[in-house]
Design a protein around this motif. Sequence first.
Motif, short mmCIF file in Angstrom:
data_model
loop_
_atom_site.label_atom_id
_atom_site.label_comp_id
_atom_site.label_asym_id
_atom_site.label_seq_id
_atom_site.Cartn_x
_atom_site.Cartn_y
_atom_site.Cartn_z
N ARG A 170 0.81 -1.22 0.00
CA ARG A 170 0.00 0.00 0.00
C ARG A 170 0.85 1.27 0.00
O ARG A 170 1.76 1.42 0.82
N ALA B 234 -3.43 4.66 2.60
CA ALA B 234 -4.43 3.76 3.17
C ALA B 234 -5.88 4.16 2.93
O ALA B 234 -6.79 3.39 3.24
N SER C 181 -7.80 1.60 0.99
CA SER C 181 -8.09 0.39 1.77
C SER C 181 -9.25 0.63 2.74
O SER C 181 -10.10 -0.23 2.93
#
Length: 489
Positions: free
Chosen positions: A141, A144, A147
């Motif tokens: 990643r 974030a 995500s």
Amino acid sequence: MLPPETELWNRVEQTAREVFGTYGFGEIRPPIFEPTELFARSIGLDTDVVSKEMYTFADQLRELDWPEWTYPDFKRWIDLAESSIRDGRIPRFRNSDIIDQIRAAVVSIEKDLGGRPDKEDLIDLRELMDQMVLGESLTLRPEATASVCRAYIEHNMQQLPAPVKLYYTGPMFRRERPQKGRYRQFYQIGAEVLGGSDAPGIDAEVIEMVMVYFAKLELPGVQLEINSIGCRECRPKYVELLRAGLQKVKDKLGADSQRRIETNPLRVLDSKLEHEQAIIEKLPRIGEHLCADCAEHYAEVKRQLDLRQVKFEENWRLVRGLDYYMRTTFEITARGLGSQNAVCGGGRYDGLIELLGGPPTKGIGFAIGEDRVILSLLEAGKGNAAEGRDVYIAWMGEKAQATAIAAARTLREAGFRVELPPVEQKFGKALGQADKLGARYALILGEDEVASGEWTLKTLADGSQKKIAKAELVKFLREAKRDSSLRSE
Ligand code: ATP
Ligand code: MG
């Protein structure tokens, strides 16, 4: 990262947990890697992050681990690879051409060599096999937010009371040239507010929270810049205007900016090139081209920041390096970092969840560069993490060892940092050791002390010594600690 610096890292993270907690944020821990597509879709293909900076790899299927160097094993592997393409476990894209070449090679081995290839033929075959992409594409990643949005969709968080407020901390990965304040593995502390309304009060509160956090850390020279980069309605029109403006001065721009006129004109505003600055100053400004809704939203964000006594500067050239931002964007800089002085970037991203296949959802968030926060604190002498030990217990004799063990336990339970030597040492050596560890006190336990219950406490800074009753020790140390922390404030 090593002690004592890790103590500063802990303090920075712990303070974030505390401050963000008071604003109603809960922690989310997303995975370190995700399908590449998640980042490509959300961050945008023409961003530096996606086009140049991601660590991407194929997660090779276990069944397709490399076979032994025999022709029958190669053939079994090829059959398996082919069926894996058919059932979609490895991508058809890019593999189908290669598998055709492999098939052709096998046919010629069967026909021309009677199924008995020599070493050279096997190597040629294996070279073709090597070119296949043997699994799902994964990426470490680079940030974030994507995500967190994926998790929001996957866990149906739109059913929770809105807005959902989440924060995270952890490593991010970008393939950049390492230098001060810029690393390939770096750490972010971030937060996202998802769902509910896009009321400007949310934007202002999120910004207030970061500023309160930085104030609590005593981060030096903190400066907040804000901007609005419009919405789906007004930004495309502005971007066209900007593009037209840039076309007129194209010849005077550098190669990067010239390319961006087509791909992403907003990014030109971010240029640091000396000779482009005067040109950019004359370009049309988004503030003058916001639609009525965006202009009103932006004005209200500024009013709400004033209500909260959050100081800010407006910067019409502030655009973020990620495609999903809209309306409010902000960046915070701190002192002591040279040219890498941005410690936080954030903004609103109302369309992102929908883009990732979720319901229409409002969103705003930020990411703090923890490494840079730490650098800036260290630079300003706010590190003071080298706490050493509170008490070093110098003991001699078997009876004293038992007392020392009990004393260590009591002091540790009271929260003091205690060093208890595992084997007997002469007092002189023990005191030297205590000094090296930066202990504040040495507790001296010899036969006399054990017999009388009156222990000896030595203050290492000035060498003074006092007798203290066992029962008084914790109380005394607590008071001394409180006094010294008052003095340092
Ligand atoms: P920059 O312009 O400095 O490259 P960015 O726009 O790429 O930053 P964001 O993606 O907004 O950065 O990330 C938020 C914050 O994370 C930045 O403000 C910065 O403090 C930190 N950061 C980004 N990349 C790195 C890196 N490679 N090393 C250390 N910190 C980083
Ligand atoms: Mg960057």
